[in-house]
Design an enzyme around this catalytic site. Structure first.
Site, PDB file in Angstrom:
ATOM      1  N   ARG A  39      85.575 -37.480  38.973  1.00 34.30           N
ATOM      2  CA  ARG A  39      84.462 -38.329  39.405  1.00 34.30           C
ATOM      3  C   ARG A  39      83.864 -37.850  40.725  1.00 34.30           C
ATOM      4  O   ARG A  39      82.646 -37.924  40.915  1.00 34.30           O
ATOM      5  CB  ARG A  39      84.940 -39.781  39.492  1.00 34.30           C
ATOM      6  N   ASP A 145      77.910 -57.182  40.777  1.00 35.90           N
ATOM      7  CA  ASP A 145      78.800 -56.053  40.573  1.00 35.90           C
ATOM      8  C   ASP A 145      78.855 -55.231  41.844  1.00 35.90           C
ATOM      9  O   ASP A 145      77.927 -55.272  42.673  1.00 35.90           O
ATOM     10  CB  ASP A 145      78.320 -55.185  39.406  1.00 35.90           C
TER      11      ASP A 145
END
Length: 278
Positions: A39, A145
């Protein structure tokens, strides 16, 4: 590359992971190193940096941490969700929660780990159908979020055919508009009537207080507690429960039932809790 260099790189990566955990609560243990490096390489490619070692040094030693940390959090955040995920919860809302609601105000829902919006828009479809059966019924939904990038996607309400596969056919016809992107690939967008009912905002569940109104009727806190340690699980559940009205419902992921611990909560069904008291 020498053993000393490898160890120095791992030390920088470990320190960066500790910072991400302190900011987000997300656990990034050593056994996830391959995933973590994969990532981080997204940021390496995005910035055109030579390699991961150079990137880690720029972030940790050359003053880029403050500007890069939001992007690092975006790539580290797992945003897996679906329309009608754990659909028994929506059945429970239809059968039990909504019939109990008699207040002369809007029915209020918080999707507290809303990811790309599927949970919030599924809820909007359910509540829109209920409004057809109950004239005068009104509702509002807020989705929050951690990832700023995923919040932007949620606000657009645009999905691929693969992402809407679990939407029932009748709901799909009513609440999704078909279209295409700039190169002709098929896409669907949530209709404006529903998008206008759902607001999205960036928010960190590790914050000490949540900028969300209280006396909510329903909170979805599904499939996010599993990323926190025991202490943060308890703190987040308590903080979210503070925003429920007495008699309001908390829905968690089915694998999270045992960690939804707060003395005010009473389990009513699988991964469904009701806030008791005043």
């Amino acid at each position: 590359m020498t053993t000393g260099t490898i160890e120095a790189d791992r030390a920088l990566q470990k320190k960066l992971c500790e910072i991400v955990t302190s900011k987000t609560g997300i656990q990034l243990p050593e056994n996830k190193r391959t995933m973590i490096e994969g990532r981080l390489r997204k940021r390496v490619r995005a910035l055109g940096v030579r390699d991961l070692r150079t990137y880690l040094n720029m972030v940790m030693n050359e003053g880029m941490l403050e500007t890069e940390l939001p992007q690092i959090i975006n790539v580290m955040t797992t945003n897996k969700t679906d329309f009608w995920r754990e659909d028994a919860h929506f059945d429970y809302m239809i059968r039990t929660v909504l019939p109990e609601f008699t207040a002369n105000r809007a029915f209020k829902v918080w999707s507290a780990a809303s990811s790309s919006g599927e949970e919030a828009y599924t809820t909007a479809m359910v509540l829109s159908e209920h409004a057809k059966r109950k004239p005068g019924f009104n509702y509002s939904i807020i989705g929050t979020d951690l990832s700023t990038e995923i919040v932007r996607k949620a606000r657009k309400g645009i999905y691929t055919p693969e992402e809407i596969v679990d939407v029932p056919d009748d709901m799909r016809k009513l609440y999704l508009e078909e279209g295409h992107d700039s190169v002709g690939r098929p896409l669907c967008r949530v209709v404006k009537q529903l998008r206008d009912r759902v607001g999205f905002a960036q928010m960190n569940l590790m914050d000490r207080s949540y900028p969300v109104e209280k006396n909510l009727d329903v909170v979805f806190l599904r499939n996010v507690l599993i990323y926190f340690d025991d202490q943060n699980q308890r703190r987040v559940v308590s903080g979210v429960t503070d925003h429920l009205k007495p008699g309001g419902y908390l829905f968690v992921g089915h694998s999270e039932t045992s960690v939804a611990s707060d003395p005010r909560l009473v389990q009513k069904s699988a991964a469904v809790f009701r806030k008791e008291g005043t």
